[in-house]
Design a protein around this motif. Sequence first.
Motif, PDB file in Angstrom:
ATOM      1  N   SER A 208       0.860  -1.225  -0.044  1.00 43.47           N
ATOM      2  CA  SER A 208       0.292  -0.288   0.039  1.00 43.47           C
ATOM      3  C   SER A 208       0.366   1.279   0.097  1.00 43.47           C
ATOM      4  N   THR A 209       2.136   1.426   1.346  1.00 41.94           N
ATOM      5  CA  THR A 209       2.998   2.672   0.615  1.00 41.94           C
ATOM      6  C   THR A 209       3.513   2.643  -0.313  1.00 41.94           C
ATOM      7  N   ALA A 210       3.765   1.890  -1.108  1.00 45.67           N
ATOM      8  CA  ALA A 210       4.924   1.929  -2.559  1.00 45.67           C
ATOM      9  C   ALA A 210       3.517   2.445  -3.702  1.00 45.67           C
ATOM     10  N   VAL A 211       1.788   1.872  -3.575  1.00 43.37           N
ATOM     11  CA  VAL A 211       1.419   1.977  -4.414  1.00 43.37           C
ATOM     12  C   VAL A 211       1.282   3.812  -4.394  1.00 43.37           C
ATOM     13  N   SER A 212       0.766   4.213  -3.108  1.00 48.93           N
ATOM     14  CA  SER A 212       0.896   5.505  -2.492  1.00 48.93           C
ATOM     15  C   SER A 212       2.408   6.459  -2.996  1.00 48.93           C
ATOM     16  N   ASN A 213       2.558   5.903  -2.644  1.00 46.17           N
ATOM     17  CA  ASN A 213       4.297   7.116  -3.349  1.00 46.17           C
ATOM     18  C   ASN A 213       4.489   6.747  -4.975  1.00 46.17           C
ATOM     19  N   ALA A 214       3.990   5.590  -5.532  1.00 43.89           N
ATOM     20  CA  ALA A 214       3.784   5.814  -6.992  1.00 43.89           C
ATOM     21  C   ALA A 214       2.882   7.159  -7.518  1.00 43.89           C
ATOM     22  N   TYR A 215       1.191   6.315  -6.532  1.00 46.01           N
ATOM     23  CA  TYR A 215       0.075   7.635  -7.096  1.00 46.01           C
ATOM     24  C   TYR A 215       0.371   9.538  -7.090  1.00 46.01           C
ATOM     25  N   GLN A 216       1.102   9.794  -5.889  1.00 45.89           N
ATOM     26  CA  GLN A 216       1.788  10.885  -5.455  1.00 45.89           C
ATOM     27  C   GLN A 216       2.915  11.533  -5.873  1.00 45.89           C
ATOM     28  N   ALA A 217       3.529  10.897  -6.738  1.00 42.84           N
ATOM     29  CA  ALA A 217       4.650  11.226  -7.550  1.00 42.84           C
ATOM     30  C   ALA A 217       4.089  11.002  -9.301  1.00 42.84           C
ATOM     31  N   GLY A 218       3.489  11.421  -9.319  1.00 40.76           N
ATOM     32  CA  GLY A 218       2.099  11.500 -10.635  1.00 40.76           C
ATOM     33  C   GLY A 218       1.977   9.563 -11.531  1.00 40.76           C
ATOM     34  N   GLU A 219       2.606   8.695 -11.223  1.00 38.58           N
ATOM     35  CA  GLU A 219       2.308   7.438 -11.346  1.00 38.58           C
ATOM     36  C   GLU A 219       1.294   7.534 -11.806  1.00 38.58           C
ATOM     37  N   ARG A 220       0.657   6.516 -12.948  1.00 36.58           N
ATOM     38  CA  ARG A 220      -0.941   5.607 -13.665  1.00 36.58           C
ATOM     39  C   ARG A 220      -0.544   4.381 -13.975  1.00 36.58           C
ATOM     40  N   GLU A 221       0.270   4.369 -14.512  1.00 41.76           N
ATOM     41  CA  GLU A 221       0.379   2.577 -14.826  1.00 41.76           C
ATOM     42  C   GLU A 221       1.794   1.973 -14.484  1.00 41.76           C
ATOM     43  N   PHE A 222       1.222   0.663 -14.472  1.00 47.85           N
ATOM     44  CA  PHE A 222       2.042   0.039 -13.538  1.00 47.85           C
ATOM     45  C   PHE A 222       2.455  -1.393 -13.504  1.00 47.85           C
ATOM     46  N   LYS A 223       4.002  -1.923 -14.163  1.00 48.55           N
ATOM     47  CA  LYS A 223       3.671  -3.019 -13.946  1.00 48.55           C
ATOM     48  C   LYS A 223       3.882  -4.282 -13.319  1.00 48.55           C
ATOM     49  N   TYR A 224       5.060  -3.890 -12.080  1.00 46.35           N
ATOM     50  CA  TYR A 224       4.863  -4.863 -11.598  1.00 46.35           C
ATOM     51  C   TYR A 224       5.776  -4.568  -9.829  1.00 46.35           C
ATOM     52  N   LEU A 225       5.009  -5.958  -9.157  1.00 47.60           N
ATOM     53  CA  LEU A 225       5.196  -5.343  -7.353  1.00 47.60           C
ATOM     54  C   LEU A 225       5.775  -6.447  -6.705  1.00 47.60           C
ATOM     55  N   MET A 226       7.339  -6.260  -6.467  1.00 50.95           N
ATOM     56  CA  MET A 226       8.078  -7.344  -5.378  1.00 50.95           C
ATOM     57  C   MET A 226       7.965  -6.478  -4.054  1.00 50.95           C
ATOM     58  N   ALA A 227       7.397  -8.107  -3.115  1.00 53.23           N
ATOM     59  CA  ALA A 227       7.565  -7.465  -1.508  1.00 53.23           C
ATOM     60  C   ALA A 227       8.629  -9.119  -0.836  1.00 53.23           C
ATOM     61  N   VAL A 228       9.383  -8.310  -0.197  1.00 54.55           N
ATOM     62  CA  VAL A 228      10.935  -9.248   0.529  1.00 54.55           C
ATOM     63  C   VAL A 228      10.312  -9.280   1.704  1.00 54.55           C
ATOM     64  N   LYS A 229      10.691 -10.257   2.332  1.00 60.14           N
ATOM     65  CA  LYS A 229      10.497 -10.079   3.762  1.00 60.14           C
ATOM     66  C   LYS A 229      11.447 -10.520   4.380  1.00 60.14           C
TER      67      LYS A 229
END
Length: 130
Positions: free
Chosen positions: A58-79
Amino acid sequence: MKKLFDKMYNTATKLLNKNKDLVEKFDHSLVVSVLACKSEKLYIGMNIAWWHSVCAESTAVSNAYQAGEREFKYLMAVKLKNGTNEFYIIPPCGICREMFSELDMSMLQVILKQDEKYYTKSINELLPEY
Ligand SMILES: [Zn+2]
């Protein structure tokens, strides 16, 4: 794609290592998500491991939207699992899967890993019949 996926993994593990003290301080695992956009920029989110905190995704998506991004390709979560120095690529939780669907991120591919090989799953594959 392996080069991009390695870069995303290295970005996540670097941030997890930098914040290892939080794992011990809060006695919980830590998750970093890296979101790759069509612009080729990477956006990062981190879960600070409190039961009611927001997921790293959620935080990564929020940061991307805030920067004006609207098209997303890949997401990776590492624990980084508490009590270990081991990193795991993990799938998004159900709430994040629904968030991707609600935010019309249907083109997003989630990166997972098995037997040292990356593979991807679409949002539709992760949230079938939604
Ligand atoms: Zn989640």
